[in-house]
Design a protein around this motif. Structure first.
Motif, mmCIF file in Angstrom:
data_model
loop_
_atom_site.group_PDB
_atom_site.id
_atom_site.type_symbol
_atom_site.label_atom_id
_atom_site.label_comp_id
_atom_site.label_asym_id
_atom_site.label_seq_id
_atom_site.Cartn_x
_atom_site.Cartn_y
_atom_site.Cartn_z
ATOM 1 N N SER A 9 5.057 -20.371 31.372
ATOM 2 C CA SER A 9 5.870 -20.541 30.173
ATOM 3 C C SER A 9 7.226 -21.077 30.564
ATOM 4 O O SER A 9 7.677 -20.905 31.694
ATOM 5 C CB SER A 9 6.018 -19.212 29.420
ATOM 6 O OG SER A 9 6.669 -18.261 30.243
ATOM 7 N N LEU A 47 -1.303 -33.035 26.242
ATOM 8 C CA LEU A 47 -2.197 -31.985 25.740
ATOM 9 C C LEU A 47 -3.381 -32.593 24.995
ATOM 10 O O LEU A 47 -4.538 -32.196 25.205
ATOM 11 C CB LEU A 47 -1.410 -31.044 24.819
ATOM 12 C CG LEU A 47 -2.202 -29.960 24.096
ATOM 13 C CD1 LEU A 47 -2.904 -29.044 25.084
ATOM 14 C CD2 LEU A 47 -1.282 -29.163 23.163
ATOM 15 N N ARG A 53 -7.457 -32.436 26.106
ATOM 16 C CA ARG A 53 -8.513 -31.985 25.200
ATOM 17 C C ARG A 53 -9.558 -33.069 24.995
ATOM 18 O O ARG A 53 -10.764 -32.776 24.927
ATOM 19 C CB ARG A 53 -7.896 -31.583 23.852
ATOM 20 C CG ARG A 53 -7.098 -30.279 23.921
ATOM 21 C CD ARG A 53 -6.308 -30.028 22.646
ATOM 22 N NE ARG A 53 -5.703 -28.697 22.660
ATOM 23 C CZ ARG A 53 -4.786 -28.289 21.781
ATOM 24 N NH1 ARG A 53 -4.366 -29.110 20.824
ATOM 25 N NH2 ARG A 53 -4.298 -27.070 21.862
ATOM 26 N N LYS A 103 -9.374 -27.254 30.894
ATOM 27 C CA LYS A 103 -8.699 -26.214 30.112
ATOM 28 C C LYS A 103 -7.457 -25.697 30.816
ATOM 29 O O LYS A 103 -6.495 -25.277 30.167
ATOM 30 C CB LYS A 103 -9.669 -25.057 29.839
ATOM 31 C CG LYS A 103 -10.763 -25.385 28.832
ATOM 32 C CD LYS A 103 -11.613 -24.153 28.536
ATOM 33 C CE LYS A 103 -12.679 -24.455 27.491
ATOM 34 N NZ LYS A 103 -13.520 -23.267 27.202
ATOM 35 N N ARG A 104 -7.462 -25.697 32.158
ATOM 36 C CA ARG A 104 -6.280 -25.258 32.892
ATOM 37 C C ARG A 104 -5.095 -26.175 32.609
ATOM 38 O O ARG A 104 -3.975 -25.716 32.394
ATOM 39 C CB ARG A 104 -6.556 -25.224 34.393
ATOM 40 C CG ARG A 104 -7.610 -24.227 34.826
ATOM 41 C CD ARG A 104 -7.431 -23.876 36.311
ATOM 42 N NE ARG A 104 -7.448 -25.048 37.178
ATOM 43 C CZ ARG A 104 -8.541 -25.573 37.713
ATOM 44 N NH1 ARG A 104 -9.722 -25.049 37.445
ATOM 45 N NH2 ARG A 104 -8.465 -26.629 38.514
ATOM 46 N N GLU A 111 -4.813 -28.136 30.004
ATOM 47 C CA GLU A 111 -4.490 -27.958 28.587
ATOM 48 C C GLU A 111 -3.570 -26.748 28.399
ATOM 49 O O GLU A 111 -2.562 -26.812 27.672
ATOM 50 C CB GLU A 111 -5.786 -27.775 27.796
ATOM 51 C CG GLU A 111 -5.591 -27.504 26.323
ATOM 52 C CD GLU A 111 -6.902 -27.230 25.607
ATOM 53 O OE1 GLU A 111 -6.870 -26.559 24.557
ATOM 54 O OE2 GLU A 111 -7.956 -27.678 26.102
ATOM 55 N N GLN A 112 -3.906 -25.649 29.040
ATOM 56 C CA GLN A 112 -3.115 -24.435 28.905
ATOM 57 C C GLN A 112 -1.710 -24.605 29.479
ATOM 58 O O GLN A 112 -0.739 -24.031 28.962
ATOM 59 C CB GLN A 112 -3.823 -23.265 29.601
ATOM 60 C CG GLN A 112 -3.217 -21.900 29.293
ATOM 61 C CD GLN A 112 -3.257 -21.580 27.807
ATOM 62 O OE1 GLN A 112 -4.295 -21.734 27.164
ATOM 63 N NE2 GLN A 112 -2.124 -21.142 27.263
ATOM 64 N N HIS A 113 -1.593 -25.394 30.534
ATOM 65 C CA HIS A 113 -0.275 -25.660 31.128
ATOM 66 C C HIS A 113 0.663 -26.263 30.092
ATOM 67 O O HIS A 113 1.820 -25.823 29.952
ATOM 68 C CB HIS A 113 -0.439 -26.608 32.318
ATOM 69 C CG HIS A 113 0.864 -27.078 32.899
ATOM 70 N ND1 HIS A 113 1.562 -26.361 33.840
ATOM 71 C CD2 HIS A 113 1.599 -28.211 32.661
ATOM 72 C CE1 HIS A 113 2.673 -27.012 34.166
ATOM 73 N NE2 HIS A 113 2.705 -28.151 33.480
ATOM 74 N N VAL A 144 0.292 -26.222 26.772
ATOM 75 C CA VAL A 144 0.486 -25.262 25.667
ATOM 76 C C VAL A 144 1.585 -24.273 26.021
ATOM 77 O O VAL A 144 2.475 -23.976 25.206
ATOM 78 C CB VAL A 144 -0.834 -24.524 25.362
ATOM 79 C CG1 VAL A 144 -0.587 -23.356 24.404
ATOM 80 C CG2 VAL A 144 -1.857 -25.478 24.757
ATOM 81 N N ASP A 145 1.564 -23.770 27.259
ATOM 82 C CA ASP A 145 2.579 -22.803 27.690
ATOM 83 C C ASP A 145 3.963 -23.439 27.746
ATOM 84 O O ASP A 145 4.958 -22.819 27.366
ATOM 85 C CB ASP A 145 2.214 -22.240 29.058
ATOM 86 C CG ASP A 145 0.971 -21.347 29.020
ATOM 87 O OD1 ASP A 145 0.616 -20.895 27.914
ATOM 88 O OD2 ASP A 145 0.367 -21.131 30.085
#
Length: 368
Positions: free
Chosen positions: A2, A19, A23, A52-53, A55-57, A59-60
């Motif tokens: 984050s 992002l 996806r 997904k890793r 993507e999550q990076h 998003v955070d």
């Protein structure tokens, strides 16, 4: 991960696009997996999961600024549309090309592991596409040769005839122009077809960037196992080799990446299978030569004459040459525009030479 710092508007827009692209890439792999089974399906689903890793990076990092979903880049939209409907080596080659163009090496907000992951994904796709590339080499060479020879030789013939003025020596001009056009076209066509086949096979060799990226991979989260599985290893052997390689890198980070850490995507395909059948090569060459040879004479068949017909013929042939060149580039993982321009230069070079020789014969009075 984050971020305690609120991103600038420019950063937020760029990260949202990253992002969206992550996806979209994951969806491409899921589409391709639907059209396969066995190990290939598992590998593609593994790639989708790995995205997904990333993507999550983003998003955070974006946090409250993630906003509404945005559209991915045009390249990913095109590849996604093709992957949804087709599962061919052509789509795999496009996906491989997309992974090779990762912006993460120049993006401060991306981690070094993310950039390394993208290069490893490219190698996984190279392994999956290698067998298809090897199988199509023989007939592909015949098709490229036939199309190129038909396009170049007939355009050269038409230009040579025009250069003479097509007077009383029309028969002799046709013979001379045909001889010259055939010789130039055969030379150009053979060069293009052999180079295209070499480039298809060379596309199975590991990139130096992917080899260097091994040192930045995470120990627990990485796609090195998928690379080895795409090269033909069973799951247990692939996991063991990945663990061995990464353990060696962690123990001695100052040393070079161990030999064999990134093997080439070489597949054991029977030589006859790689060359294609005689009937298949013959039919491909015949069909594509006929199709290519028709294009330069289309304006004349439609009633056009003189220089307008020549200009239209040259434009049509130029477009066709660029299309065949770009297809070769896409399938071999090379820049499509560079291959298209190479095809165009060789084809127009042969036609231009024949036209100038026609002018010379006409001006000399040898043709009446």
């Amino acid at each position: 991960m984050s971020s305690a710092i609120r991103p600038t508007p420019q950063e937020a827009r760029r990260w949202r696009r990253y992002l969206a692209d992550e996806r979209a890439e994951a969806q491409v792999y899921r589409y391709l997996a639907e059209r396969r089974d066995g190990v290939d399906r598992e590998i593609l689903l593994g790639l989708a999961e790995a995205e997904k890793r990333h993507e999550q990076h983003w998003v955070d990092l974006l946090g409250d600024e993630v906003g509404k979903p945005v559209r991915p880049g045009m390249r990913n939209r095109v590849v996604g549309g093709l992957a949804k409907r087709f599962g061919s080596v052509f789509v795999l080659a496009l996906a491989q090309n997309a992974e090779s163009r990762t912006p993460y090496f120049a993006e401060a907000a991306a981690t070094s592991q993310m950039a390394a992951d993208e290069k490893i994904h490219e190698e996984v796709l190279r392994g999956l596409a290698a067998r298809g590339r090897a199988r199509m080499t023989g007939n592909f060479r015949a098709a490229v040769f036939g199309a190129n020879d038909g396009l170049v030789s007939n355009l050269a013939l038409v230009m040579g005839m025009a250069g003479t003025g097509a007077g009383s020596g029309i028969v002799l001009a046709a013979g001379i122009a045909g001889l010259l056009a055939g010789a130039l076209s055969m030379g150009a066509g053979e060069f293009i077809s052999v180079q295209s086949a070499r480039e298809l096979l060379a596309a199975s060799h590991t990139s130096s960037d992917a080899h260097a990226a091994v040192t930045d991979l995470g120990i627990e989260e990485n796609e090195l196992t998928l690379v080895y599985r795409s090269r033909g290893m069973v799951l247990e052997d692939a996991e063991a080799k990945a663990h061995e390689v990464l353990a060696a890198v962690q123990r001695h980070p100052e040393r070079a990446v161990p030999d064999g850490a990134m093997p080439d995507a070489v597949v054991n395909v029977d030589q006859q299978e790689a060359m294609g059948s005689a009937m298949g090569a013959a039919s491909s060459s015949f069909s594509f030569f006929a199709s290519g040879a028709l294009i330069p004479v289309l304006p004349f068949l439609l009633g056009m004459t003189g220089y307008p017909a020549l200009i239209v013929a040259a434009v049509l042939v130029g477009l066709a040459l660029m299309i065949t060149g770009s297809v070769v580039g896409l399938l071999s993982g090379a820049p499509p525009l560079r291959r298209a321009l190479r095809q165009l230069a060789i084809g127009f070079g042969a036609a231009g030479a024949t036209y100038l020789l026609g002018l010379a014969f006409g001006a000399s009075g040898l043709l009446g």
